[in-house]
Design an enzyme around this catalytic site. Structure first.
Site, PDB file in Angstrom:
ATOM      1  N   GLY A   1       0.802  -1.216   0.000  1.00  0.00           N
ATOM      2  CA  GLY A   1       0.000   0.000   0.000  1.00  0.00           C
ATOM      3  C   GLY A   1       0.830   1.258   0.000  1.00  0.00           C
ATOM      4  O   GLY A   1       0.614   2.154   0.813  1.00  0.00           O
TER       5      GLY A   1
ATOM      6  N   SER B   1       1.669   3.551  -2.702  1.00  0.00           N
ATOM      7  CA  SER B   1       1.648   4.480  -3.836  1.00  0.00           C
ATOM      8  C   SER B   1       1.449   5.919  -3.396  1.00  0.00           C
ATOM      9  O   SER B   1       1.748   6.862  -4.139  1.00  0.00           O
ATOM     10  CB  SER B   1       0.532   4.092  -4.816  1.00  0.00           C
ATOM     11  OG  SER B   1      -0.735   4.140  -4.175  1.00  0.00           O
ATOM     12  N   ARG B   2       0.935   6.103  -2.180  1.00  0.00           N
ATOM     13  CA  ARG B   2       0.650   7.460  -1.688  1.00  0.00           C
ATOM     14  C   ARG B   2       0.946   7.553  -0.190  1.00  0.00           C
ATOM     15  O   ARG B   2       1.209   6.556   0.462  1.00  0.00           O
ATOM     16  CB  ARG B   2      -0.829   7.819  -1.922  1.00  0.00           C
ATOM     17  CG  ARG B   2      -1.255   7.824  -3.377  1.00  0.00           C
ATOM     18  CD  ARG B   2      -2.734   8.144  -3.500  1.00  0.00           C
ATOM     19  NE  ARG B   2      -3.572   7.148  -2.825  1.00  0.00           N
ATOM     20  CZ  ARG B   2      -4.843   7.347  -2.478  1.00  0.00           C
ATOM     21  NH1 ARG B   2      -5.407   8.515  -2.709  1.00  0.00           N
ATOM     22  NH2 ARG B   2      -5.528   6.384  -1.898  1.00  0.00           N
TER      23      ARG B   2
ATOM     24  N   ASP C   1      -3.716  -6.902  -4.753  1.00  0.00           N
ATOM     25  CA  ASP C   1      -4.673  -6.625  -3.691  1.00  0.00           C
ATOM     26  C   ASP C   1      -4.319  -7.551  -2.536  1.00  0.00           C
ATOM     27  O   ASP C   1      -4.732  -8.706  -2.509  1.00  0.00           O
ATOM     28  CB  ASP C   1      -6.099  -6.890  -4.189  1.00  0.00           C
ATOM     29  CG  ASP C   1      -7.150  -6.624  -3.118  1.00  0.00           C
ATOM     30  OD1 ASP C   1      -6.764  -6.343  -1.962  1.00  0.00           O
ATOM     31  OD2 ASP C   1      -8.352  -6.701  -3.434  1.00  0.00           O
TER      32      ASP C   1
ATOM     33  N   ASN D   1       1.909  -1.873   5.308  1.00  0.00           N
ATOM     34  CA  ASN D   1       1.371  -0.517   5.397  1.00  0.00           C
ATOM     35  C   ASN D   1      -0.018  -0.392   4.778  1.00  0.00           C
ATOM     36  O   ASN D   1      -0.720   0.579   5.035  1.00  0.00           O
ATOM     37  CB  ASN D   1       2.338   0.456   4.706  1.00  0.00           C
ATOM     38  CG  ASN D   1       1.806   1.867   4.646  1.00  0.00           C
ATOM     39  OD1 ASN D   1       1.777   2.578   5.644  1.00  0.00           O
ATOM     40  ND2 ASN D   1       1.357   2.291   3.464  1.00  0.00           N
TER      41      ASN D   1
ATOM     42  N   TYR E   1     -11.913   0.282  12.570  1.00  0.00           N
ATOM     43  CA  TYR E   1     -10.544   0.676  12.261  1.00  0.00           C
ATOM     44  C   TYR E   1      -9.640   0.442  13.474  1.00  0.00           C
ATOM     45  O   TYR E   1      -8.557  -0.159  13.360  1.00  0.00           O
ATOM     46  CB  TYR E   1     -10.509   2.151  11.855  1.00  0.00           C
ATOM     47  CG  TYR E   1      -9.126   2.694  11.574  1.00  0.00           C
ATOM     48  CD1 TYR E   1      -8.512   2.479  10.339  1.00  0.00           C
ATOM     49  CD2 TYR E   1      -8.444   3.436  12.534  1.00  0.00           C
ATOM     50  CE1 TYR E   1      -7.255   2.988  10.078  1.00  0.00           C
ATOM     51  CE2 TYR E   1      -7.187   3.948  12.282  1.00  0.00           C
ATOM     52  CZ  TYR E   1      -6.593   3.728  11.053  1.00  0.00           C
ATOM     53  OH  TYR E   1      -5.344   4.222  10.797  1.00  0.00           O
TER      54      TYR E   1
ATOM     55  N   ILE F   1      -1.199  12.334  11.159  1.00  0.00           N
ATOM     56  CA  ILE F   1      -0.157  12.585  10.158  1.00  0.00           C
ATOM     57  C   ILE F   1      -0.778  13.312   8.969  1.00  0.00           C
ATOM     58  O   ILE F   1      -1.909  13.014   8.569  1.00  0.00           O
ATOM     59  CB  ILE F   1       0.481  11.258   9.698  1.00  0.00           C
ATOM     60  CG1 ILE F   1       1.033  10.471  10.891  1.00  0.00           C
ATOM     61  CG2 ILE F   1       1.585  11.526   8.674  1.00  0.00           C
ATOM     62  CD1 ILE F   1       2.129  11.168  11.672  1.00  0.00           C
TER      63      ILE F   1
END
Length: 251
Positions: free
Chosen positions: A18, A20-21, A69, A96, A161, A194
């Site tokens: 995870g 890419s950003r 995925d 991540n 979460y 963050i």
């Protein structure tokens, strides 16, 4: 001696799920610039992943991009297999990948719950299970699980979460005990607030209120987390720990 140390760094193969950003991308960039070989994993954000790859390769750093995925066991296996087949090993796995969602507890659907578990907790289990096999064979390795301050304290309107992030801490501690004899370290990082897209839902007023609650009086950056990851890679005697990076918000 210095030459051997540099060689050891360059030979480290690191997978970041995870990434890419946000925090993941910051980790990839920071580690690549330190000389590590990094595999950037993404699922849907192909354009962002390719941008990170292009930026790093233009600067001469080593990075691979692999779509998977990781909430699905076979795709998680494909990611780890890619690293091992190309480089012969995996030294560091950084779990991540994850999602977030604000929702009243009584309005969390079965689908919401399952989606959160699959993306945040099950993905770490699937990737760690595959990576651990290679690490045990090599008698060395490091797994870092990206938890959250809410995994430590719980977050209102983020029960599902918070549950996944607390689960990652349990996974971390149990794995650290089991894999320690194989010279494999397992740690978690628990970021506070963050400055990433995941927290862009906060209003300017909300952010100012949060800053007032944080002893350092500022919001953390993705680079703060990336630097803590780099330290855990360089260290060789820390395992089973939860590293809280939150500006003193949760003392």
């Amino acid at each position: 001696m210095v030459e051997n140390q540099e060689k050891n760094i360059l030979n480290k193969i690191i997978v970041v799920t995870g990434s890419s950003r946000g925090i993941g991308a910051a980790i990839v960039k920071h580690l690549a610039k330190l000389g590590y070989t990094v595999i950037l994993n993404y699922n849907k954000s192909e354009a962002s992943a390719k941008n990170v790859e292009s930026e790093l390769k233009k600067q001469g750093y080593t990075v691979d991009v692999f779509r998977a995925d990781v909430s699905k066991p076979m795709e998680a296996k494909n990611l780890i297999d890619f690293a091992i087949n190309k480089y012969g090993k995996i030294d560091v796995l950084i779990n991540n990948a994850g999602i977030c969602q604000d929702r009243l507890f009584t309005e969390i659907t079965d689908e919401d719950w399952k989606n959160m578990m699959d993306n945040n907790l099950n993905s770490a289990f699937y990737c760690s299970r595959e990576a651990a096999k290679n690490m045990i064979h090599n008698k060395q390795g490091l797994i870092i699980n990206m938890s959250s301050i809410w995994g430590l304290t719980g977050g209102s309107m983020e029960v599902h979460y918070s549950t996944t992030k607390a689960g990652l801490i349990g996974l971390t501690k149990a794995l650290a005990k089991e894999l320690g004899p194989s010279n494999i370290r397992v740690n978690a990082i628990a970021p506070g607030i963050i400055d990433t897209d995941m927290n862009r839902g906060y209003s300017k007023e909300d952010l100012e209120e949060l800053k007032n609650e944080i002893p350092l009086e500022r919001i953390g950056t993705a680079n703060n987390i990336a630097k803590s990851v780099a330290w855990l890679i360089e260290d060789d005697y820390t395992t089973g720990e939860v590293i809280s990076i939150n500006g003193g918000w949760n003392m």
